[in-house]
Scaffold this motif. Sequence first.
Motif, PDB file in Angstrom:
ATOM      1  N   ASP A  64      12.435   1.269 -36.397  1.00 15.17           N
ATOM      2  CA  ASP A  64      13.540   0.321 -36.274  1.00 15.17           C
ATOM      3  C   ASP A  64      14.657   0.987 -35.469  1.00 15.17           C
ATOM      4  OD1 ASP A  64      15.897  -1.173 -36.688  1.00 15.17           O
ATOM      5  OD2 ASP A  64      15.182  -1.920 -38.616  1.00 15.17           O
ATOM      6  N   GLU A  65      14.797   0.598 -34.203  1.00 14.93           N
ATOM      7  CA  GLU A  65      15.749   1.283 -33.330  1.00 14.93           C
ATOM      8  C   GLU A  65      17.182   1.156 -33.829  1.00 14.93           C
ATOM      9  OE1 GLU A  65      17.078   1.639 -28.622  1.00 14.93           O
ATOM     10  OE2 GLU A  65      15.547   0.183 -29.231  1.00 14.93           O
ATOM     11  N   THR A  66      17.547  -0.009 -34.332  1.00 17.05           N
ATOM     12  CA  THR A  66      18.910  -0.193 -34.814  1.00 17.05           C
ATOM     13  C   THR A  66      19.205   0.738 -35.985  1.00 17.05           C
ATOM     14  OG1 THR A  66      18.916  -2.511 -34.117  1.00 17.05           O
ATOM     15  CG2 THR A  66      20.551  -1.850 -35.776  1.00 17.05           C
ATOM     16  N   ALA A  67      18.271   0.793 -36.929  1.00 16.03           N
ATOM     17  CA  ALA A  67      18.448   1.669 -38.090  1.00 16.03           C
ATOM     18  C   ALA A  67      18.421   3.137 -37.682  1.00 16.03           C
ATOM     19  CB  ALA A  67      17.370   1.390 -39.128  1.00 16.03           C
ATOM     20  N   ALA A  68      17.552   3.480 -36.740  1.00 17.64           N
ATOM     21  CA  ALA A  68      17.461   4.865 -36.286  1.00 17.64           C
ATOM     22  C   ALA A  68      18.744   5.296 -35.583  1.00 17.64           C
ATOM     23  CB  ALA A  68      16.256   5.041 -35.372  1.00 17.64           C
ATOM     24  N   ARG A  69      19.310   4.419 -34.781  1.00 12.03           N
ATOM     25  CA  ARG A  69      20.566   4.760 -34.102  1.00 12.03           C
ATOM     26  C   ARG A  69      21.712   4.897 -35.100  1.00 12.03           C
ATOM     27  NH1 ARG A  69      20.214   5.374 -28.973  1.00 12.03           N
ATOM     28  NH2 ARG A  69      18.511   4.419 -27.789  1.00 12.03           N
ATOM     29  N   ALA A  70      21.708   4.062 -36.121  1.00 16.79           N
ATOM     30  CA  ALA A  70      22.734   4.194 -37.154  1.00 16.79           C
ATOM     31  C   ALA A  70      22.596   5.521 -37.881  1.00 16.79           C
ATOM     32  CB  ALA A  70      22.629   3.028 -38.135  1.00 16.79           C
ATOM     33  N   ALA A  71      21.349   5.909 -38.180  1.00 12.73           N
ATOM     34  CA  ALA A  71      21.113   7.191 -38.844  1.00 12.73           C
ATOM     35  C   ALA A  71      21.501   8.351 -37.934  1.00 12.73           C
ATOM     36  CB  ALA A  71      19.646   7.308 -39.257  1.00 12.73           C
ATOM     37  N   ALA A  72      21.220   8.230 -36.632  1.00 15.00           N
ATOM     38  CA  ALA A  72      21.588   9.287 -35.689  1.00 15.00           C
ATOM     39  C   ALA A  72      23.092   9.509 -35.687  1.00 15.00           C
ATOM     40  CB  ALA A  72      21.095   8.935 -34.292  1.00 15.00           C
ATOM     41  N   GLY A  73      23.860   8.420 -35.653  1.00 15.14           N
ATOM     42  CA  GLY A  73      25.304   8.542 -35.675  1.00 15.14           C
ATOM     43  C   GLY A  73      25.828   9.097 -36.978  1.00 15.14           C
ATOM     44  N   ARG A  74      25.229   8.694 -38.065  1.00 11.93           N
ATOM     45  CA  ARG A  74      25.685   9.124 -39.395  1.00 11.93           C
ATOM     46  C   ARG A  74      25.363  10.590 -39.652  1.00 11.93           C
ATOM     47  NH1 ARG A  74      23.877   5.051 -41.609  1.00 11.93           N
ATOM     48  NH2 ARG A  74      21.830   5.787 -42.290  1.00 11.93           N
ATOM     49  N   HIS A  75      24.199  11.044 -39.186  1.00 14.12           N
ATOM     50  CA  HIS A  75      23.728  12.382 -39.542  1.00 14.12           C
ATOM     51  C   HIS A  75      23.785  13.402 -38.409  1.00 14.12           C
ATOM     52  CE1 HIS A  75      22.592  10.799 -43.381  1.00 14.12           C
ATOM     53  NE2 HIS A  75      21.698   9.981 -42.871  1.00 14.12           N
ATOM     54  N   GLY A  76      24.244  13.002 -37.231  1.00 14.07           N
ATOM     55  CA  GLY A  76      24.488  13.983 -36.185  1.00 14.07           C
ATOM     56  C   GLY A  76      23.358  14.250 -35.226  1.00 14.07           C
ATOM     57  N   TRP A  77      22.482  13.277 -34.998  1.00 16.26           N
ATOM     58  CA  TRP A  77      21.380  13.462 -34.052  1.00 16.26           C
ATOM     59  C   TRP A  77      21.792  12.949 -32.674  1.00 16.26           C
ATOM     60  CZ3 TRP A  77      17.104  16.173 -35.462  1.00 16.26           C
ATOM     61  CH2 TRP A  77      16.958  16.420 -36.835  1.00 16.26           C
ATOM     62  N   ALA A  78      21.380  13.668 -31.630  1.00 16.12           N
ATOM     63  CA  ALA A  78      21.857  13.383 -30.285  1.00 16.12           C
ATOM     64  C   ALA A  78      21.132  12.220 -29.617  1.00 16.12           C
ATOM     65  CB  ALA A  78      21.724  14.632 -29.408  1.00 16.12           C
ATOM     66  N   ASP A  79      19.861  12.000 -29.958  1.00 18.02           N
ATOM     67  CA  ASP A  79      19.063  10.988 -29.253  1.00 18.02           C
ATOM     68  C   ASP A  79      18.126  10.324 -30.244  1.00 18.02           C
ATOM     69  OD1 ASP A  79      18.095   9.445 -27.208  1.00 18.02           O
ATOM     70  OD2 ASP A  79      17.020  11.064 -26.184  1.00 18.02           O
ATOM     71  N   VAL A  80      17.510   9.226 -29.817  1.00 16.11           N
ATOM     72  CA  VAL A  80      16.652   8.407 -30.687  1.00 16.11           C
ATOM     73  C   VAL A  80      15.348   8.084 -29.965  1.00 16.11           C
ATOM     74  CG1 VAL A  80      16.407   6.137 -31.788  1.00 16.11           C
ATOM     75  CG2 VAL A  80      18.560   7.389 -31.983  1.00 16.11           C
ATOM     76  N   GLU A  81      14.254   8.139 -30.699  1.00 12.16           N
ATOM     77  CA  GLU A  81      12.960   7.622 -30.244  1.00 12.16           C
ATOM     78  C   GLU A  81      12.457   6.634 -31.290  1.00 12.16           C
ATOM     79  OE1 GLU A  81      11.263   7.961 -27.537  1.00 12.16           O
ATOM     80  OE2 GLU A  81      11.807   9.874 -26.583  1.00 12.16           O
ATOM     81  N   THR A  82      11.655   5.674 -30.861  1.00 12.60           N
ATOM     82  CA  THR A  82      11.067   4.721 -31.800  1.00 12.60           C
ATOM     83  C   THR A  82       9.563   4.909 -31.963  1.00 12.60           C
ATOM     84  OG1 THR A  82      10.823   3.087 -30.024  1.00 12.60           O
ATOM     85  CG2 THR A  82      12.830   2.971 -31.361  1.00 12.60           C
ATOM     86  N   ASP A  83       8.984   5.859 -31.238  1.00 14.18           N
ATOM     87  CA  ASP A  83       7.554   6.152 -31.323  1.00 14.18           C
ATOM     88  C   ASP A  83       7.411   7.661 -31.497  1.00 14.18           C
ATOM     89  OD1 ASP A  83       4.838   6.651 -30.964  1.00 14.18           O
ATOM     90  OD2 ASP A  83       4.624   5.255 -29.283  1.00 14.18           O
ATOM     91  N   TRP A  84       6.804   8.089 -32.610  1.00 15.91           N
ATOM     92  CA  TRP A  84       6.693   9.524 -32.853  1.00 15.91           C
ATOM     93  C   TRP A  84       5.836  10.219 -31.801  1.00 15.91           C
ATOM     94  CZ3 TRP A  84       1.973  11.710 -33.425  1.00 15.91           C
ATOM     95  CH2 TRP A  84       0.910  10.920 -33.925  1.00 15.91           C
ATOM     96  N   ARG A  85       4.913   9.485 -31.192  1.00 11.90           N
ATOM     97  CA  ARG A  85       4.074  10.085 -30.149  1.00 11.90           C
ATOM     98  C   ARG A  85       4.919  10.474 -28.936  1.00 11.90           C
ATOM     99  NH1 ARG A  85       1.655   6.106 -32.758  1.00 11.90           N
ATOM    100  NH2 ARG A  85      -0.402   6.468 -33.697  1.00 11.90           N
TER     101      ARG A  85
END
Length: 409
Positions: A64-85
Motif C-alpha cells: 500500500d503506497e499511501t500507507a508505506a509513505r506515511a510510515a516512511a515519514g513517521r519513522h524516518g525512511w528516505a524512500d519507498v518501494e511497493t514491490d519487495w523484489r
Amino acid sequence: MEQPQQSTEPAAPAGKPPEGRPPLRVGMVGYAFMGAAHSQGWRTAGRVFDLPLSPVQAVICGRDETAARAAAGRHGWADVETDWRALVARDDIDLIDICTPGDSHAEIALAALAAGKHVLCEKPLANTVTEAETMTAAAEEAEARGRLAMVGFNYRRVPATALARRMVAAGRLGTLRHVRVNYLQDWLVDPDFPLTWRLRRELAGSGSLGDLGAHIVDLAQYLAGERLAGVSALTETFVRERPLPRGAGSGLTAMPAAGTGTVTVDDAALFTGRFTSGALASFEATRYATGRKNALRIELNGERGSLAFDLERLNELWFHDATEPGPEAGFRRILVTEPEHPYLEAWWPPGHGLGYEHTFVHQVRDLVHAIAEGRRPEPSFADGLQVQRVLAAVEESAEKNSVYTPVAL
C-alpha cells in the motif's frame, strides 16, 4: 556522578550517514507493528552507541503506497518501494530487514541473500522446517561470500536477560535442573475479534506456538546455554470460527468482508521438555490468559542458585545464591541499570530504566558489529532453524496427544 557517554554527532538527515563512518544502507519490508519496532532500532542505535558502520534508513517497502509513505515519514525512511523484489534488486541497499508475516520470510530472504544482501529476519524464521532448512543453507553459502544473516529474537537483548546469560555461563547456578517459562497474552479472549492473518496457518504457520512459543524456546535455550533434546505437548484452539475482517491491511483481503472463517492455528500450547544435559523444562504459550497483556516470565533453577526474570519488570533480575548461609539466603533483586551491565554503558545514569523498544536498538547494535567484524551474528539462521525444529516437534507431539486420556486416580 559520571554520566554515560552519548553521541555528540548531530542527527543525520534521513538516508544520509554521519560523517566518517561507512554506511549500512537498509531496506525494510513491512511497516506495521514490527516495522515500527525495527525502525526504532535503526533510527536510534547509531546515535546512542559508537558503531563501526552507520545505519541508513534508505527504503521502506509495503504494498500500500499511501500507507508505506506515511510510515516512511513517521519513522524516518528516505524512500519507498511497493514491490519487495524491486527493493532487493536495488544496488543502493546493503541489508534487507524482513518484518512481514511468516509465509513470505523464505522467499524474501532467499532472494536477498542471492542478491548479495545481508539479512535480518523476524522470528519465527519460517513457517516450516523445510523452509528454514533452505534459508539456513542459503545463509551459510552467503556467509562464505561475506554476507550475513540473523533472526530477530529481541528478548535476548533485554539487559537483564543478557546479564542472566552471563551469570549462567559463569557457573553461578551450577548444574542446571529446571527451566520454567511462560508467555501469556489475552488479545484473543473476545470471540468477536476478527480472523486476522495471525489466525491462518497458510500465513502465520502456527498460532501462539510460533508467535509466542518461538520466543520462549529461544530464550530458554539461550539462557541455559544448551538445546532441548525432546518435548511432549498439548495444544488447543478455543474459538474455531471468527468474523472475517473488513477493509485492507488484514492479510485476508481476498475474502468477502462478511460472515465467518475458520481459525486454523492453535490458541494455546503447553509442553514439557528435556535439555541435552538432562535438565527439565516446562513451557506455556497462550493468547487466552485473561488479564495478561504481554507477560513473559522465566526461571532457572540449578544446584547452586536460581535466576528469575519477568518482562513486566524488565529492568530487574532476581537471583538466589544457594551457597549463602540458610538464615541469610533468599531471592534478591538486581536492578539492571548499571553501566557495567550489558548494553547499559551508553544509556542513562543508574536507576533510569529502559523499555521494550530498546531491545531493537540493541539488536541493531549487535548486528552492525557482527557485519563490520565479518563474524556470524547471533542468533543465526541456524539458531532459528533449531527453534523451528522444536516448534515442529511440539506440533507433532500435540497431534499424537490430541485425544487426551487422563490416567484414572
